[in-house]
Enzyme design. Structure first.
Site, PDB file in Angstrom:
ATOM      1  N   HIS A 123      -7.918  -2.575 -30.836  1.00 37.00           N
ATOM      2  CA  HIS A 123      -9.180  -1.935 -31.480  1.00 37.00           C
ATOM      3  C   HIS A 123      -9.224  -1.259 -32.703  1.00 37.00           C
ATOM      4  CE1 HIS A 123     -12.753  -0.325 -29.867  1.00 37.00           C
ATOM      5  NE2 HIS A 123     -12.384   0.356 -28.969  1.00 37.00           N
ATOM      6  N   ARG A 124      -8.001  -1.578 -33.386  1.00 43.45           N
ATOM      7  CA  ARG A 124      -8.217  -1.377 -34.908  1.00 43.45           C
ATOM      8  C   ARG A 124      -8.980  -2.178 -35.674  1.00 43.45           C
ATOM      9  NH1 ARG A 124      -1.847  -1.546 -36.028  1.00 43.45           N
ATOM     10  NH2 ARG A 124      -2.194  -3.176 -35.002  1.00 43.45           N
TER      11      ARG A 124
END
Lengths: 461, 461
Positions: B431-432
């Site tokens: 999700h980064r």
């Protein structure tokens, strides 16, 4: 059929009266077995009669002899007159020690009413043995048998034993002290023999076929032993090979790029092989005397112990195996499984080791911590006028489980038992360093080596 | 004679390929002299000579896959005879018609027992032999791991109370000769040590090497008959490696996941058609090559899914090469073989490669470069019946696709309930780097291709 041949039915035959055989006999008798001991030669076997005991006796005398004229005596203000050696008297003293021990074994066996049949025995089949005795041939049928026939020295193929080439046993029984001796070997026997003959005044060259004497020993400890040999005057040559003895008794060999020649008596200590050639094992249905942990051969009723099994040729192990074999015969469930084999080499300085060296421990996959403590930092050693030695310890990192100890110095062979016990008990560095060690005492070098591996030795920086 | 066996050089290695011998029979070697290069699934390892001596023979030729414990080379250390002398001592001393036992012993043939394998006092080990108990199965009560007599007694009590529950499978499953029958009246003691064949196992159980293999063979602990119903095993080998990778992934990557379901009816049909036409060639066409093909096309459209985050420089690395990892279950645990340059391969080529890697992964014959360097990973959880799940990302990748098992479902099409083959897809993403919307777009693109697999063929084959 031999005239007068009678077949006697016996319960258990034990073949051989060395440390394996007589210990098996006594233990089996203790466990209620009826034993017939078949033994060729004097009781006590190689160890007692021509091996360890003579070697240790002469070794001890040689040390005492050397100490009498040691320069350290003068430092202590001790002055001796000229010291001389009476080799004949030495040999007869040695003989008296041997006879006393051998006689002791005879008394122990007699006290337990053991039947002893003198003479070599061999198998006729898996249930019968013939013994060529003093008074004719005997035939026995047996239910069980423990073979403890010992070992025989292995010759170098290029130097068969005979005139000019002696076994270590023969060298211990020489009637005169040889002026020049070439000892070929790298085991403890070769080292001890070299050390004692040189101390008595022979000119000894130790020819090691391998690159290292005592290959299992920690190199740091070995260096001290080797330095001790050199200090005594023993010439050490490693990597020697291609030995040849010419008609005039000159030994030639190759070491490195050089061909060398040497006069003198040749003694070969090249290990031991099972003494089974005359047992007629095939007739019993045996190819060799490989045994399981209960000491049984591939025939469950025939057991074997000691050198004849082809395992570690040491009385130390033979004695334990003998007790296992006796217990097996008595129907007990037992297994030979020591975790530590203490080894002692009576050189000057003395060497003893047990368990794994640092290198062996790493090879076995352990992460280790090591400790080192020099004898020169031990108070008791200095009061003895001895400072040449070291204690090297090996323990598993983290758990602190003691894995091995190597000692060099006076009394190493006795001091090593602390570590043997510790390894068998699964003791840790903490267990051992919690124990009181007499002060001042040599055992403190073990203690401080262990503490050193914990970063807490007191008497070193 | 010293036998060098393939050691466990680390991290779940079971076998290694003999790459290059640096020594040859007859060579004289020194300790630590490099002698061999082996290749494991992780790396090429150089192995030094463990002893000094002469190379007697090399039973493991170059190219052979050797297993841990296989003898790779034998050294003649006992006599360290020069290579020229081939006469064996036993031949020299053989007396005609007399059987000769094999020579295995010498001073240097000492079998040094390995300390510390089972931490228990000698009396406890002796009692364990009497009771036919493998001490490896007994749980120590003391925090330092030492097994006490009371632990042994508790183990026996637990075993007795569990009755003869596990006797049925004993013979087949217990490999260490100390299997517990729990049946003391068993006079026909098949587990007794009388059987010569069990000796090796017995010795091993007295001092086993702590290898993963030996842990696996102790199957008893998991049957619940061990004390307290729990057993501790070291996190070792491949399992440890997997654990480390998973920890790294879960600790550093904020995982998010997105799920979807694909109508795979046409994919199923296409695969059947391809399989039928490939039948004769013997090639197996699974769904996986088709999915790989589709995934590569989608990765090209969504490059962030083929990217990775450089933690050091905080840069995103976009890759123009497509190496697809295939999570594969092996008996030892999870491996991820890699299809290199999947974008440049035809469907046929992909199928071949997927089969080869799957096979090699299970047999652990893949080379390190076949097990690393993937840019995106597919986990075929459908192969063991899985549907949805959050797969853990294979660092440093950006995402992982878990493909479930296609199954017939009732779905609504044009207001009608019809039966379609539905394929569950789960996408885990970092999700980064990736937002939920991007993940949705990725899945939609993939869906489009899988629903209409003929689109794949436009670019395929």
């Amino acid at each position: 059929m031999v005239v007068g041949d009678v077949t006697t039915a016996v319960n258990t035959i034990i073949l051989g009266g060395g440390p394996g055989g007589y210990v098996a006999t006594i233990r089996a008798a203790q466990l209620g077995q009826v034993i017939t001991l078949v033994n060729a030669g004097p009781l006590g076997g190689t160890c007692l009669n021509s091996g360890c005991i003579p070697l240790k006796a002469l070794g001890a005398a040689s040390r005492r002899f050397r100490q009498l004229s040691d320069e350290s005596n003068a430092q202590m203000g001790l002055h001796t007159g000229p010291v001389s050696l009476d080799w004949d008297q030495l040999q007869s003293w040695k003989k008296s020690v041997v006879e006393r021990l051998s006689g002791g074994v005879a008394k122990l066996l007699a006290g337990r009413k053991i039947d002893i049949v003198s003479g070599p025995g061999w198998f006729m089949n898996g249930k019968e043995m013939r013994v060529e005795g003093e008074y004719g041939s005997h035939r026995f049928t047996f239910d069980n048998c423990i073979i403890a026939s010992g070992g025989v020295a292995v010759a170098l193929p290029e130097l068969p034993f005979g005139e000019g080439v002696l076994t270590a046993s023969q060298a211990l029984a020489l009637t005169t002290l040889p002026a020049e001796v070439n000892i070929i070997g790298q085991d403890y026997i070769a080292l001890e023999l070299a050390s004692l003959l040189q101390s008595f005044g022979s000119n000894v060259t130790l020819l090691s076929p391998g690159e290292q004497l005592l290959p299992q020993v920690d190199p740091a400890a070995l260096r001290l032993v080797q330095a001790g040999l050199r200090k005594r005057g023993v010439q050490v040559v490693t990597g020697a090979h291609s030995f040849r003895l010419d008609g005039e008794g000159q030994l030639s060999y190759q070491a490195g790029p050089n061909a060398r020649h040497q006069k003198g008596l040749v003694v070969v200590s090249n290990g031991v092989q099972p003494n089974t050639a005359n047992l007629n094992l095939k007739a019993a249905g045996l190819d060799n005397l490989t045994v399981n942990a209960r000491q049984q051969t591939n025939l469950a009723h025939i057991l074997a112990v000691g050198d004849c099994t082809g395992q570690t040729p040491l009385a130390t192990t033979a004695i334990k195996q003998a007790k296992i074999a006796a217990a097996t015969l008595a129907g007990q469930k037992v297994a030979y499984g020591p975790q530590a084999l203490p080894m002692v080499v009576f050189t000057t300085p003395e060497l003893a080791y047990v368990g794994l060296s640092a290198q062996a421990a790493r090879e076995a996959g352990y992460e280790i911590v090591t400790g080192r403590f020099p004898l020169a930092a031990n108070g008791r050693a200095l009061t003895l006028g001895e400072e040449n030695g070291v204690a090297l310890s090996v323990a598993e990192a983290g758990s602190g489980l003691l894995l091995g100890l190597t000692l060099v110095g006076p009394g190493a062979g006795e001091l090593i038992m602390e570590a043997a016990l510790a390894i068998e008990m699964g003791a840790t560095l903490t267990d051992l360093t919690e124990i009181l060690h007499p002060h001042p005492g040599l055992a403190e070098i073990t203690l401080e080596s262990l503490e050193q591996s914990l970063g807490q030795a007191i008497h070193v920086l | 004679m010293f036998e060098f066996k393939l050691p466990d050089v680390g991290e779940g290695m079971h076998e290694a390929e003999i790459l290059r011998w640096l020594i040859a029979p007859g060579d004289r070697v020194k300790v630590d002299q490099p002698m061999l290069e082996i290749q494991t699934d992780k790396a090429v390892v150089e192995i030094p000579a463990p002893v000094a001596g002469i190379v007697a023979d090399i039973p493991a030729p170059v190219g052979q896959i050797a297993h841990v414990g296989d003898v790779l080379v034998r050294f003649d250390t006992e006599t360290a005879r020069p290579a020229s002398s081939v006469t064996k001592p036993e031949a020299a001393s053989a007396v005609a018609n007399a059987p000769v036992a094999t020579v295995t012993s010498s001073e240097n043939g000492l079998t040094t027992p390995k300390p510390g394998a089972v931490r228990a006092a000698p009396a406890v080990r002796k009692r364990a032999v009497e009771l036919d108990i493998d001490l490896n199965q007994v749980r120590p009560s003391s925090p330092d791991g030492r097994i006490l007599l009371t632990d042994l007694e508790a183990f026996v009590a637990a075993r007795t109370s569990s009755g003869t529950k596990d006797t049925g499978s004993n013979g087949a499953t217990k490999s260490n000769g100390y299997a517990s029958t729990g049946n003391k009246s068993n006079t026909n003691s098949t587990h007794s040590l009388a059987d010569h064949g069990e000796v090796g196992a017995l010795i091993e159980s007295v001092s086993p090497a702590p290898t993963p293999a030996s842990i696996i063979t102790n199957s008893n602990g998991t049957t619940g008959s061990s004390m307290g119903g729990e057993e501790r095993k070291a996190l070792a080998g491949l399992r440890r490696r997997i654990a480390e990778r998973m920890e790294l992934s879960w600790r550093t990557i904020p995982h998010a996941a997105s799920f979807t379901e694909v109508d795979a009816t046409e994919l199923v049909a296409l695969r059947s058609k391809l399989q039928a036409s490939l039948e004769k060639s013997g090639l197996k066409m699974t769904y996986l090559p088709l999915v790989v093909k589709a995934v590569v096309q989608v990765l090209k459209q969504h490059p962030i899914f083929n990217a990775s985050l450089d933690d050091q420089t905080r840069e995103i690395i976009y890759k123009s090469y497509y190496h697809i990892g295939l999570a594969t279950a092996t008996p030892d645990g999870l491996l991820v073989p890699v299809v290199r340059e999947a974008d440049k391969r035809s469907l046929l080529d992909l199928a071949n490669e997927v089969n080869r890697l799957g096979d090699g992964g299970r047999k652990r014959t893949l080379k390190p470069n076949e097990l690393s360097g993937s840019t995106f990973t597919i986990s075929n959880v459908g192969s063991f019946g899985g549907s949805y799940g959050v797969a853990v990302i294979n660092p440093p990748e950006a995402a992982i696709l878990a493909v479930g098992k296609a199954s017939e479902q009732a779905v609504v099409r044009d207001g009608q309930v019809v039966i379609r083959n539905m394929l569950p897809l789960s996408l885990s993403f970092d999700h980064r780097l990736i937002d939920g919307a991007q993940a949705g777009a990725f899945l939609n693109s993939l869906k489009e291709l899988l629903v209409n697999p003929s689109l794949l063929l436009l670019e395929a084959i």
